[in-house]
Design an enzyme around this catalytic site. Structure first.
Site, PDB file in Angstrom:
ATOM      1  N   LYS A   1       0.814  -1.211   0.000  1.00  0.00           N
ATOM      2  CA  LYS A   1       0.000   0.000   0.000  1.00  0.00           C
ATOM      3  C   LYS A   1       0.846   1.258   0.000  1.00  0.00           C
ATOM      4  CE  LYS A   1      -4.209  -1.864   1.943  1.00  0.00           C
ATOM      5  NZ  LYS A   1      -5.239  -1.768   2.964  1.00  0.00           N
TER       6      LYS A   1
ATOM      7  N   LYS B   1     -10.424 -10.308 -13.092  1.00  0.00           N
ATOM      8  CA  LYS B   1     -11.574 -10.376 -12.203  1.00  0.00           C
ATOM      9  C   LYS B   1     -12.272  -9.022 -12.122  1.00  0.00           C
ATOM     10  CE  LYS B   1     -10.418  -9.436  -7.420  1.00  0.00           C
ATOM     11  NZ  LYS B   1     -11.454  -8.420  -7.268  1.00  0.00           N
TER      12      LYS B   1
ATOM     13  N   LYS C   1     -13.769  -3.425  -7.984  1.00  0.00           N
ATOM     14  CA  LYS C   1     -14.414  -2.126  -7.805  1.00  0.00           C
ATOM     15  C   LYS C   1     -13.511  -0.966  -8.177  1.00  0.00           C
ATOM     16  CE  LYS C   1     -14.189  -2.583  -2.747  1.00  0.00           C
ATOM     17  NZ  LYS C   1     -12.785  -2.786  -2.495  1.00  0.00           N
TER      18      LYS C   1
HETATM   19  P1  ATP Z   1     -10.192  -3.625  -5.217  1.00  0.00           P
HETATM   20  O1  ATP Z   1     -10.230  -3.402  -6.704  1.00  0.00           O
HETATM   21  O2  ATP Z   1     -10.149  -2.353  -4.439  1.00  0.00           O
HETATM   22  O3  ATP Z   1      -9.183  -4.649  -4.795  1.00  0.00           O
HETATM   23  P2  ATP Z   1     -12.199  -5.635  -5.084  1.00  0.00           P
HETATM   24  O4  ATP Z   1     -13.452  -5.495  -5.874  1.00  0.00           O
HETATM   25  O5  ATP Z   1     -11.156  -6.582  -5.594  1.00  0.00           O
HETATM   26  O6  ATP Z   1     -11.624  -4.208  -4.858  1.00  0.00           O
HETATM   27  P3  ATP Z   1     -11.780  -6.352  -2.343  1.00  0.00           P
HETATM   28  O7  ATP Z   1     -11.998  -5.227  -1.393  1.00  0.00           O
HETATM   29  O8  ATP Z   1     -10.387  -6.694  -2.765  1.00  0.00           O
HETATM   30  O9  ATP Z   1     -12.661  -6.052  -3.643  1.00  0.00           O
HETATM   31  O10 ATP Z   1     -12.482  -7.658  -1.779  1.00  0.00           O
HETATM   32  C1  ATP Z   1     -13.655  -7.614  -1.000  1.00  0.00           C
HETATM   33  C2  ATP Z   1     -14.290  -8.974  -0.986  1.00  0.00           C
HETATM   34  O11 ATP Z   1     -14.911  -9.247  -2.243  1.00  0.00           O
HETATM   35  C3  ATP Z   1     -13.331 -10.149  -0.757  1.00  0.00           C
HETATM   36  O12 ATP Z   1     -13.982 -11.079   0.066  1.00  0.00           O
HETATM   37  C4  ATP Z   1     -13.103 -10.707  -2.144  1.00  0.00           C
HETATM   38  O13 ATP Z   1     -12.816 -12.079  -2.107  1.00  0.00           O
HETATM   39  C5  ATP Z   1     -14.445 -10.464  -2.786  1.00  0.00           C
HETATM   40  N1  ATP Z   1     -14.325 -10.267  -4.225  1.00  0.00           N
HETATM   41  C6  ATP Z   1     -13.770  -9.203  -4.825  1.00  0.00           C
HETATM   42  N2  ATP Z   1     -13.877  -9.285  -6.158  1.00  0.00           N
HETATM   43  C7  ATP Z   1     -14.513 -10.449  -6.418  1.00  0.00           C
HETATM   44  C8  ATP Z   1     -14.911 -11.108  -7.627  1.00  0.00           C
HETATM   45  N3  ATP Z   1     -14.667 -10.566  -8.808  1.00  0.00           N
HETATM   46  N4  ATP Z   1     -15.562 -12.281  -7.521  1.00  0.00           N
HETATM   47  C9  ATP Z   1     -15.810 -12.827  -6.301  1.00  0.00           C
HETATM   48  N5  ATP Z   1     -15.462 -12.267  -5.137  1.00  0.00           N
HETATM   49  C10 ATP Z   1     -14.810 -11.087  -5.186  1.00  0.00           C
HETATM   50 MG    MG Z   2      -9.174  -6.791  -4.507  1.00  0.00          MG
END
Ligand code: ATP
Ligand code: MG
Length: 374
Positions: free
Chosen positions: A119, A238, A241
Site C-alpha cells: 500500500k 476479475k 471495484k
Molecule cells: P479492489 O479493486 O479495491 O481490490 P475488489 O473489488 O477486488 O476491490 P476487495 O476489497 O479486494 O474487492 O475484496 C472484497 C471482498 O470481495 C473479498 O472477500 C473478495 O474475495 C471479494 N471479491 C472481490 N472481487 C470479487 C470477484 N470478482 N468475484 C468474487 N469475489 C470477489
Molecule cells: Mg481486490
C-alpha cells in the site's frame, strides 16, 4: 458455558460490485446465520481503519451507516441476539489496547508486513518511480525502499497505515475471538496477532486468548470457494471495484437498466456455441456463473439449460434481465432498511461489546501496571 467467538470486520460502501456481493458479503452473512446457534458472532464496522489512507471525512458518518445498511439489505438479520453488530470506534478499548500493544511490537515486525509495503508503495509510486527504475526483487531491498518512500512522502503515508495490524490485533484479542476468517492478504496480520498475544501472555501471564492459526481458520470456514466473477469487458481479469473504466463492472448502485446494457455488451467469443469453458470461452462461462448465482440454482442446471445454444444475444438477454431484476430488488431492499432499527442494533451491541472488551482491556492494564493488580 460461554460460546467461542467468531469475529469479522464488515466493509461495504457504494462502490461494491456483484463480485463483492457474492464473493464477500453473502458468504459472511450466510456464515453468521448458520453459526450463530453455536457461536457468538462479532461483526464490526472498522471505522478506525477507514482513514489509514486519505478519505473525505465529511462523508464518514454517512458511510458507516451505509455500510451497515448494505449488509442488512443483503440479508444480515438485526433480530438475532447472537450476532453483534458494532462500530469499532464506539468501543474505546480498541484504541486503548492498540497503544499498549504498540509498545510491545517491534518496528521490524511491522516493516515486514507485505500489506504495508504494497500500500505504501502504491501511494508513493510516482515519487518512487521517478527515482528508482529497477524495482527491487529481494524482500529486504523492497522493505528498505518502502520505508524510504514512506519517509519521502510522509504527507501521504501515515503511521496509521504502518501499524494498523496492531489495531487489528486489538480488534481480535479484546473479544477472545478464536475464529477470524482471513483472506491470504490478512494471514500475516493474523500471525502477528498470535505472536503479540503469546508474547504478552508469556511475559505477564495469561491475558489473551490466542486466535487459531490460518490453516485452522481455513479448515473452520472452508477456504474460499474460489468464486471469481470476471470483468464483463475483459473476462480474463476479475471484476473489481477499483477498475478504471467500470464498463465491465456491475456495481450494486448501478442503474439496473444501465447494468443490463453492460451485460448486453459483454465480451464473448466467435465460437457461437454456448459451453462452460473457462479457458476458451471465458466471457460466456462468466455469464453462466453469474446467472447461476443470481438465480440461486446450481451451475450444472444453468449450463444444461443453455449448452449448445447458438444465439448469444438471447442468452445475454436472459442474464441481463436477471441482473436488472436483482439490482432493482436489492436497491429497493436498501431503501427500505429502517435506519432507526439499525441504530438500535448498533447501540445495543455496543453496550454489550464494550463490557466484554473492557474486561480484556483491564486484564492488560493490570498486567502492564496501569491499574492495581487484583
Ligand atoms: P479492489 O479493486 O479495491 O481490490 P475488489 O473489488 O477486488 O476491490 P476487495 O476489497 O479486494 O474487492 O475484496 C472484497 C471482498 O470481495 C473479498 O472477500 C473478495 O474475495 C471479494 N471479491 C472481490 N472481487 C470479487 C470477484 N470478482 N468475484 C468474487 N469475489 C470477489
Ligand atoms: Mg481486490
Amino acid at each position: 458455558m460461554t460460546k467461542s467467538v467468531i469475529l469479522t470486520g464488515l466493509r461495504a460502501n457504494n462502490d461494491l460490485t456483484l463480485g463483492n456481493y457474492f464473493g464477500g458479503m453473502l458468504p459472511i452473512i450466510e456464515m453468521a446465520k448458520a453459526r450463530s446457534s453455536e457461536y457468538q458472532i462479532n461483526m464490526f464496522i472498522p471505522d478506525l481503519h477507514s482513514f489509514t489512507t486519505p478519505i473525505n471525512h465529511d462523508e464518514l458518518q454517512t458511510q458507516v451507516m451505509n455500510n451497515a445498511r448494505l449488509f442488512v439489505a443483503a440479508g444480515l438479520p438485526l433480530d438475532n441476539n447472537e450476532i453483534h453488530l458494532y462500530r469499532q470506534s464506539y468501543i474505546s478499548a480498541h484504541s486503548e489496547l492498540t497503544w499498549i500493544l504498540d509498545c510491545f511490537t517491534g518496528m521490524g515486525e511491522m516493516q515486514r508486513m507485505t500489506q504495508f509495503k504494497d500500500k505504501s508503495n502504491k501511494l508513493s509510486n510516482d515519487a518512487f518511480n521517478a527515482t528508482k527504475d529497477e524495482q527491487a526483487e529481494s524482500p529486504l531491498v523492497n522493505t528498505a525502499m518502502a520505508l524510504e518512500s514512506a519517509m519521502h512522502s510522509s504527507e501521504r503515508i501515515s503511521v496509521g497505515l504502518f501499524n494498523y495490524p496492531v489495531l487489528m490485533a486489538a480488534d481480535i484479542l479484546l473479544y477472545d475471538a478464536l475464529y477470524v476468517p482471513v483472506g491470504d492478504d490478512q494471514t500475516q496480520h493474523l500471525e502477528y496477532t498470535r505472536d503479540i498475544a503469546e508474547r504478552m501472555n508469556s511475559k505477564f501471564g495469561s491475558i489473551f486468548t490466542v486466535p487459531l492459526a490460518a490453516p485452522k481458520q481455513h479448515e473452520f470456514f472452508g477456504k474460499g470457494q474460489g468464486l471469481r466473477i470476471m470483468d464483463l469487458q475483459t473476462p480474463s481479469k476479475k471484476m473489481s471495484k477499483s477498475d478504471e473504466s467500470g464498463k465491465g463492472v456491475i456495481f450494486l448502485s448501478d442503474d439496473p437498466k444501465l447494468a443490463a446494457k453492460k451485460v448486453m455488451s459483454a465480451t464473448t467469443d466467435d465460437l457461437a456455441l454456448i459451453a462452460f469453458d473457462r479457458k476458451n470461452q471465458p466471457g460466456i462461462t462468466n455469464l453462466l456463473e453469474i446467472l447461476s448465482l443470481l438465480r440461486g440454482t446450481p451451475l450444472d442446471d444453468v449450463v444444461a439449460e443453455f449448452e449448445g445454444h447458438t444465439r448469444y444475444g438471447d442468452f445475454k438477454k436472459v442474464v441481463a434481465n436477471e441482473v436488472e431484476g436483482f439490482l432493482t430488488n436489492f436497491q429497493a431492499n436498501l431503501s427500505e432498511v429502517d435506519d432507526s432499527k439499525v441504530l438500535e442494533k448498533l447501540e445495543s451491541s455496543e453496550i454489550a461489546m464494550r463490557a466484554s472488551a473492557n474486561k480484556t482491556l483491564l486484564r492488560a492494564q493490570r498486567a502492564v501496571g496501569l491499574r492495581p493488580k487484583e
